[in-house]
Scaffold this active site. Sequence first.
Site, mmCIF file in Angstrom:
data_model
loop_
_atom_site.group_PDB
_atom_site.id
_atom_site.type_symbol
_atom_site.label_atom_id
_atom_site.label_comp_id
_atom_site.label_asym_id
_atom_site.label_seq_id
_atom_site.Cartn_x
_atom_site.Cartn_y
_atom_site.Cartn_z
ATOM 1 N N ALA A 76 0.867 -1.176 0.000
ATOM 2 C CA ALA A 76 0.000 0.000 0.000
ATOM 3 C C ALA A 76 0.901 1.221 0.000
ATOM 4 O O ALA A 76 2.053 1.150 0.442
ATOM 5 C CB ALA A 76 -0.872 -0.004 1.243
ATOM 6 N N GLU A 131 3.847 -5.258 7.363
ATOM 7 C CA GLU A 131 2.997 -4.247 8.023
ATOM 8 C C GLU A 131 3.391 -4.006 9.474
ATOM 9 O O GLU A 131 3.377 -2.877 9.951
ATOM 10 C CB GLU A 131 1.520 -4.673 7.945
ATOM 11 C CG GLU A 131 0.865 -4.429 6.594
ATOM 12 C CD GLU A 131 1.118 -5.540 5.586
ATOM 13 O OE1 GLU A 131 1.977 -6.416 5.832
ATOM 14 O OE2 GLU A 131 0.445 -5.520 4.537
HETATM 15 N N1 CO8 Z 1 4.510 3.215 -0.633
HETATM 16 C C1 CO8 Z 1 4.907 4.397 -1.173
HETATM 17 N N2 CO8 Z 1 6.101 4.577 -1.795
HETATM 18 C C2 CO8 Z 1 6.910 3.513 -1.868
HETATM 19 C C3 CO8 Z 1 6.569 2.242 -1.312
HETATM 20 C C4 CO8 Z 1 5.297 2.121 -0.689
HETATM 21 N N3 CO8 Z 1 4.839 0.975 -0.198
HETATM 22 N N4 CO8 Z 1 7.588 1.386 -1.527
HETATM 23 C C5 CO8 Z 1 8.539 2.087 -2.176
HETATM 24 N N5 CO8 Z 1 8.145 3.374 -2.389
HETATM 25 C C6 CO8 Z 1 8.863 4.454 -3.052
HETATM 26 C C7 CO8 Z 1 9.997 4.978 -2.165
HETATM 27 O O1 CO8 Z 1 9.513 5.899 -1.214
HETATM 28 C C8 CO8 Z 1 10.904 5.590 -3.202
HETATM 29 O O2 CO8 Z 1 10.358 6.828 -3.594
HETATM 30 P P1 CO8 Z 1 11.294 8.164 -3.596
HETATM 31 O O3 CO8 Z 1 12.361 7.841 -4.615
HETATM 32 O O4 CO8 Z 1 10.353 9.235 -4.014
HETATM 33 O O5 CO8 Z 1 11.841 8.281 -2.226
HETATM 34 C C9 CO8 Z 1 10.754 4.657 -4.411
HETATM 35 O O6 CO8 Z 1 9.520 3.967 -4.199
HETATM 36 C C10 CO8 Z 1 11.872 3.638 -4.507
HETATM 37 O O7 CO8 Z 1 11.931 2.946 -3.280
HETATM 38 P P2 CO8 Z 1 13.294 2.803 -2.406
HETATM 39 O O8 CO8 Z 1 14.209 3.944 -2.702
HETATM 40 O O9 CO8 Z 1 12.915 2.582 -0.987
HETATM 41 O O10 CO8 Z 1 13.896 1.494 -3.053
HETATM 42 P P3 CO8 Z 1 14.881 0.441 -2.331
HETATM 43 O O11 CO8 Z 1 15.339 -0.459 -3.415
HETATM 44 O O12 CO8 Z 1 15.874 1.116 -1.502
HETATM 45 O O13 CO8 Z 1 13.914 -0.400 -1.353
HETATM 46 C C11 CO8 Z 1 11.929 -1.622 -0.740
HETATM 47 C C12 CO8 Z 1 12.866 -1.167 -1.889
HETATM 48 C C13 CO8 Z 1 12.663 -2.583 0.165
HETATM 49 C C14 CO8 Z 1 10.726 -2.291 -1.387
HETATM 50 C C15 CO8 Z 1 11.498 -0.368 0.062
HETATM 51 O O14 CO8 Z 1 11.022 0.615 -0.845
HETATM 52 C C16 CO8 Z 1 10.408 -0.645 1.050
HETATM 53 O O15 CO8 Z 1 10.654 -1.196 2.107
HETATM 54 N N6 CO8 Z 1 9.150 -0.266 0.725
HETATM 55 C C17 CO8 Z 1 8.038 -0.427 1.610
HETATM 56 C C18 CO8 Z 1 7.572 -1.855 1.676
HETATM 57 C C19 CO8 Z 1 6.443 -2.020 2.671
HETATM 58 O O16 CO8 Z 1 6.581 -1.841 3.854
HETATM 59 N N7 CO8 Z 1 5.250 -2.383 2.123
HETATM 60 C C20 CO8 Z 1 4.096 -2.635 2.924
HETATM 61 C C21 CO8 Z 1 3.282 -1.392 3.045
HETATM 62 S S1 CO8 Z 1 1.891 -1.587 4.127
HETATM 63 C C22 CO8 Z 1 0.760 -2.431 3.200
HETATM 64 O O17 CO8 Z 1 0.966 -2.806 2.096
HETATM 65 C C23 CO8 Z 1 -0.584 -2.750 3.745
HETATM 66 C C24 CO8 Z 1 -0.913 -1.865 4.854
HETATM 67 C C25 CO8 Z 1 -2.336 -1.700 4.897
HETATM 68 C C26 CO8 Z 1 -2.682 -0.468 5.577
HETATM 69 C C27 CO8 Z 1 -3.787 0.250 4.876
HETATM 70 C C28 CO8 Z 1 -4.778 0.834 5.817
HETATM 71 C C29 CO8 Z 1 -4.649 2.303 6.022
#
Ligand code: CO8
Length: 260
Positions: A66, A134
């Site tokens: 998300a 999460e």
């Molecule tokens: N949401 C928004 N932006 C994201 C997300 C995300 N889930 N994942 C990555 N991005 C963005 C980063 O912010 C970054 O943007 P910017 O360049 O503008 O800063 C761009 O994508 C590239 O990402 P990274 O620079 O972080 O890339 P890396 O290769 O360093 O890392 C990862 C990749 C490991 C995937 C890392 O981006 C990460 O950990 N992302 C988040 C993963 C995560 O925690 N996902 C679960 C989210 S929660 C969910 O899905 C369900 C929750 C339900 C709640 C809803 C009810 C309200």
Amino acid sequence: MNFETLLYQQNGHIGTLTINRPQALNALNEQVLKELKSFADQIKSDKSVRVLIITGSGEKAFVAGADIKAMQEMNPQEAEEFSKAAQTAFNAIEGLPFAVIAAVNGFALGGGCELALSCDIILASEKAKFGLPEVTLGLLPCFGGTQRLPRAIGLYKAREMVFSGEFYSAQSCKEFGFVNQVFAPEELLNETLKLAETIASRGPVAVSKAKQSLNTGFEMHLTDGLRQEAVLFGELFITEDHNEGIGAFVEKRSPSFTGN
Ligand code: CO8
């Protein structure tokens, strides 16, 4: 079909839907969820589609979850609505009347892992990473993860994934039992197409009713599931395709199914 965050193309009987927000690793914001639901509503009655492939744009991610940035300002009621909107969209994908294959080309985290779990079959690149992180954000999986994952792999493995929030390799997830097959990254789409073509060559109504029998029967008591299976089987005997399939076998030729 025109969407801001989705790309769709169809070749023959196989449709490919790409979640297209590569700048945010295809994270699911309100717009993507709205468009996914609208896409499913439009495509469900398109008889020309026999298999749908879902994948993510770019090399890095299927869907990285998300949209975390969009969640920052939410109040409890908005959070619950966001969860319900995702569940509605994923239910619509799961309920499509044909096979849906997730081609997981990279990160499938949180909502991305949950989207894959709403597909019928999951094929993954060796580079893919799955996880429900999460709890690392102080949240719980709420796009179906706490419900679909234990149904797919059992409660014990699901608890490990959900409580730890760790990322798991595609191979580990294959061993857990929810990833069907793992391929080299450059082979994933071709291999997915091969499987899609095989499924698309089978009787479309038969595949559709088999999906209904498997997916809804899995939630039923065995006796009710068996009853439903027999009813669905009977319904196939009004189709032209069952005549074609059985006729082709008797005449020692390949069947040519029309979906009627
Ligand atoms: N949401 C928004 N932006 C994201 C997300 C995300 N889930 N994942 C990555 N991005 C963005 C980063 O912010 C970054 O943007 P910017 O360049 O503008 O800063 C761009 O994508 C590239 O990402 P990274 O620079 O972080 O890339 P890396 O290769 O360093 O890392 C990862 C990749 C490991 C995937 C890392 O981006 C990460 O950990 N992302 C988040 C993963 C995560 O925690 N996902 C679960 C989210 S929660 C969910 O899905 C369900 C929750 C339900 C709640 C809803 C009810 C309200």
